[in-house]
Each structure stands twice: as structure tokens, then as C-alpha cells.
Design a protein around this motif. Structure first.
Motif, PDB file in Angstrom:
ATOM      1  N   LYS A 110       6.675   6.313   4.274  1.00  0.00           N
ATOM      2  CA  LYS A 110       5.748   5.687   3.332  1.00  0.00           C
ATOM      3  C   LYS A 110       4.887   4.676   4.091  1.00  0.00           C
ATOM      4  O   LYS A 110       5.380   3.914   4.901  1.00  0.00           O
ATOM      5  N   GLU A 111       3.582   4.699   3.788  1.00  0.00           N
ATOM      6  CA  GLU A 111       2.658   3.778   4.448  1.00  0.00           C
ATOM      7  C   GLU A 111       2.526   2.477   3.659  1.00  0.00           C
ATOM      8  O   GLU A 111       2.504   2.481   2.429  1.00  0.00           O
ATOM      9  N   TRP A 112       2.402   1.383   4.416  1.00  0.00           N
ATOM     10  CA  TRP A 112       2.268   0.055   3.836  1.00  0.00           C
ATOM     11  C   TRP A 112       1.189  -0.707   4.600  1.00  0.00           C
ATOM     12  O   TRP A 112       1.024  -0.527   5.806  1.00  0.00           O
ATOM     13  N   LEU A 113       0.490  -1.586   3.909  1.00  0.00           N
ATOM     14  CA  LEU A 113      -0.353  -2.575   4.561  1.00  0.00           C
ATOM     15  C   LEU A 113       0.449  -3.863   4.574  1.00  0.00           C
ATOM     16  O   LEU A 113       0.905  -4.331   3.535  1.00  0.00           O
ATOM     17  N   VAL A 114       0.622  -4.432   5.759  1.00  0.00           N
ATOM     18  CA  VAL A 114       1.534  -5.560   5.922  1.00  0.00           C
ATOM     19  C   VAL A 114       0.772  -6.796   6.370  1.00  0.00           C
ATOM     20  O   VAL A 114      -0.078  -6.737   7.264  1.00  0.00           O
ATOM     21  N   ASN A 115       1.099  -7.926   5.733  1.00  0.00           N
ATOM     22  CA  ASN A 115       0.606  -9.227   6.160  1.00  0.00           C
ATOM     23  C   ASN A 115       1.767  -9.913   6.856  1.00  0.00           C
ATOM     24  O   ASN A 115       2.732 -10.324   6.225  1.00  0.00           O
ATOM     25  N   ALA A 155      -8.348  -7.075   3.605  1.00  0.00           N
ATOM     26  CA  ALA A 155      -7.755  -8.392   3.828  1.00  0.00           C
ATOM     27  C   ALA A 155      -6.714  -8.633   2.751  1.00  0.00           C
ATOM     28  O   ALA A 155      -6.809  -8.115   1.639  1.00  0.00           O
ATOM     29  N   ASP A 156      -5.715  -9.440   3.099  1.00  0.00           N
ATOM     30  CA  ASP A 156      -4.696  -9.814   2.139  1.00  0.00           C
ATOM     31  C   ASP A 156      -5.365 -10.625   1.022  1.00  0.00           C
ATOM     32  O   ASP A 156      -6.124 -11.545   1.298  1.00  0.00           O
ATOM     33  N   PRO A 157      -5.092 -10.285  -0.245  1.00  0.00           N
ATOM     34  CA  PRO A 157      -5.756 -11.004  -1.327  1.00  0.00           C
ATOM     35  C   PRO A 157      -5.298 -12.460  -1.463  1.00  0.00           C
ATOM     36  O   PRO A 157      -5.997 -13.268  -2.048  1.00  0.00           O
ATOM     37  N   GLY A 158      -4.156 -12.797  -0.885  1.00  0.00           N
ATOM     38  CA  GLY A 158      -3.663 -14.159  -0.996  1.00  0.00           C
ATOM     39  C   GLY A 158      -4.293 -15.105   0.008  1.00  0.00           C
ATOM     40  O   GLY A 158      -4.884 -16.122  -0.354  1.00  0.00           O
ATOM     41  N   ILE A 185      -2.969  -0.406  -2.652  1.00  0.00           N
ATOM     42  CA  ILE A 185      -2.790  -1.197  -3.868  1.00  0.00           C
ATOM     43  C   ILE A 185      -2.704  -2.658  -3.439  1.00  0.00           C
ATOM     44  O   ILE A 185      -1.634  -3.181  -3.169  1.00  0.00           O
ATOM     45  N   MET A 186      -3.852  -3.314  -3.364  1.00  0.00           N
ATOM     46  CA  MET A 186      -3.942  -4.675  -2.834  1.00  0.00           C
ATOM     47  C   MET A 186      -3.916  -5.704  -3.972  1.00  0.00           C
ATOM     48  O   MET A 186      -4.882  -6.411  -4.225  1.00  0.00           O
ATOM     49  N   LEU A 187      -2.778  -5.792  -4.656  1.00  0.00           N
ATOM     50  CA  LEU A 187      -2.589  -6.765  -5.719  1.00  0.00           C
ATOM     51  C   LEU A 187      -1.514  -7.748  -5.290  1.00  0.00           C
ATOM     52  O   LEU A 187      -0.506  -7.364  -4.701  1.00  0.00           O
ATOM     53  N   LEU A 188      -1.721  -9.031  -5.578  1.00  0.00           N
ATOM     54  CA  LEU A 188      -0.732 -10.040  -5.193  1.00  0.00           C
ATOM     55  C   LEU A 188       0.647  -9.736  -5.774  1.00  0.00           C
ATOM     56  O   LEU A 188       1.661  -9.953  -5.114  1.00  0.00           O
ATOM     57  N   GLU A 189       0.675  -9.215  -6.988  1.00  0.00           N
ATOM     58  CA  GLU A 189       1.954  -8.899  -7.623  1.00  0.00           C
ATOM     59  C   GLU A 189       2.711  -7.842  -6.819  1.00  0.00           C
ATOM     60  O   GLU A 189       3.926  -7.915  -6.673  1.00  0.00           O
TER      61      GLU A 189
END
Length: 115
Positions: free
Chosen positions: A78-83, A61-64, A98-102
Motif C-alpha cells: 500500500k502506498e502512503w504519503l509520509v510527513n 504538501a502536508d496540510p498541517g 487523501i490529504m486530509l488532516l483527519e
């Protein structure tokens, strides 16, 4: 005296057999939990290889906003997880998201936001 030594020998052989049996059984049970390599052969979007399993993707899940994310591959592969609710993209490096808000803020893409 010979009978006692025979009994001890038989007991030792039986004990050794039991120990070997238990060791083999424990090895088989432990091998069930072996981890899969980080670069597995799951297929993601567009039939391309994905380094994240569908089970893991469904848990992320998105951390935000704590909403679901989806897997995307850009033109460079390149692979990305997208919200898609806020346009944040989270990179996947060596099969690890790398699920960091920054990171999401740094890689924000306005064109990904769905209205």
C-alpha cells in the motif's frame, strides 16, 4: 446560370475542405491534453510502480505544516504519503492522495518521525 452553379459547387467543396482541415487540427490540439490513466508506470521507491507522478509529488504538501511529503510503500504494497516531521501518513487510493488532516492523524506512525 451554369457558371453560377459551378462557382457555388467549387465554393462548397472548398468550404467543406476547410471545415475538415480545421476539425482535424482541433482534434490534434485537444488530444495533447488527454489525461494519463490513474495507474501509470512511474517508478517510485525501490523500483516499484508508483501511482503518483514525480511532478505531482513535488507539488504536494502536508496540510498541517505545509512541508513536503515523501512516497512510501508499506510491507503490504500500500502506498502512503509520509510527513517525517510529525509521523502522519496519508493513504493513496486509486492513485488519488487523501490529504486530509483527519486521515494523517488516524494513520500516525511514531516510528516514521525523524529526530
Amino acid at each position: 446560370m451554369k457558371n453560377v452553379l459551378r462557382l457555388l459547387g467549387i465554393a462548397a467543396v472548398i468550404g467543406l475542405a476547410i471545415a475538415i482541415f480545421r476539425a482535424v487540427r482541433q482534434y490534434q490540439e485537444d488530444s495533447v491534453f488527454d489525461l494519463t490513466p490513474a495507474t501509470n508506470t512511474n517508478t517510485g521507491n525501490n523500483g516499484q510502480r508508483s501511482s503518483i507522478s514525480p511532478e505531482l509529488l513535488s507539488m504536494l504538501a502536508d496540510p498541517g505544516d505545509k512541508g513536503p511529503v515523501e512516497l512510501m510503500v508499506d510491507a503490504n504494497g500500500k502506498e502512503w504519503l509520509v510527513n517525517r516531521r510529525n509521523g502522519y501518513r496519508y493513504p493513496i487510493e486509486d492513485g488519488i492522495p487523501i490529504m486530509l488532516l483527519e486521515e494523517g492523524e488516524k494513520n500516525k506512525d511514531e516510528s516514521l518521525i525523524q529526530k
